[in-house]
Write a protein that holds these residues in place. Structure first.
Motif, mmCIF file in Angstrom:
data_model
loop_
_atom_site.group_PDB
_atom_site.id
_atom_site.type_symbol
_atom_site.label_atom_id
_atom_site.label_comp_id
_atom_site.label_asym_id
_atom_site.label_seq_id
_atom_site.Cartn_x
_atom_site.Cartn_y
_atom_site.Cartn_z
ATOM 1 N N GLU A 156 0.489 38.561 -57.278
ATOM 2 C CA GLU A 156 -0.806 38.439 -57.950
ATOM 3 C C GLU A 156 -1.308 39.803 -58.429
ATOM 4 N N SER A 194 -0.798 40.539 -48.819
ATOM 5 C CA SER A 194 -0.333 39.229 -49.291
ATOM 6 C C SER A 194 -0.563 39.051 -50.790
ATOM 7 N N LYS A 195 -1.644 39.635 -51.302
ATOM 8 C CA LYS A 195 -1.908 39.564 -52.746
ATOM 9 C C LYS A 195 -0.827 40.310 -53.519
ATOM 10 N N ILE A 213 2.344 41.023 -52.280
ATOM 11 C CA ILE A 213 3.618 40.350 -52.036
ATOM 12 C C ILE A 213 3.763 39.100 -52.900
ATOM 13 N N SER A 214 2.656 38.388 -53.103
ATOM 14 C CA SER A 214 2.701 37.155 -53.910
ATOM 15 C C SER A 214 2.893 37.448 -55.392
#
Length: 89
Positions: free
Chosen positions: A27, A21-22, A24-25
């Motif tokens: 970040e 998720s880090k 994909i976002s």
């Protein structure tokens, strides 16, 4: 000689989802960057704990060893904390 080393790691599903998720976002650019940042944070925490132990805990321990009268009984500390808690409610 390479300045990096490749590892294969296994993470619990929740941690793997967090890493993905880090990325994909946006970040982080890669899973490796997430892991590297986590390790840098772990190292910083370890250094902070070492500094605290060396600069605050050890001197306080040495002071109590040198003059035990400076110490407080556990019951007195609990009573003072309870009184402070009651006062600030």
């Amino acid at each position: 000689m390479r300045s990096t080393q490749q590892f294969s790691i296994t993470l619990p599903n929740e941690m793997a989802k967090l890493v993905r998720s880090k990325v994909i976002s946006g970040e982080y650019a890669s899973e490796s960057e997430v892991i590297r940042d986590g390790l840098r944070t772990l190292l910083a925490r370890d250094k902070a704990i070492e500094a605290w132990l060396k600069n605050e805990v050890a001197p306080a321990y040495d002071a109590i060893q040198a003059d035990p009268k400076r110490g407080l009984a556990a019951g007195d500390v609990r009573a003072a904390l309870a009184a402070e808690h009651k006062r600030t409610r």
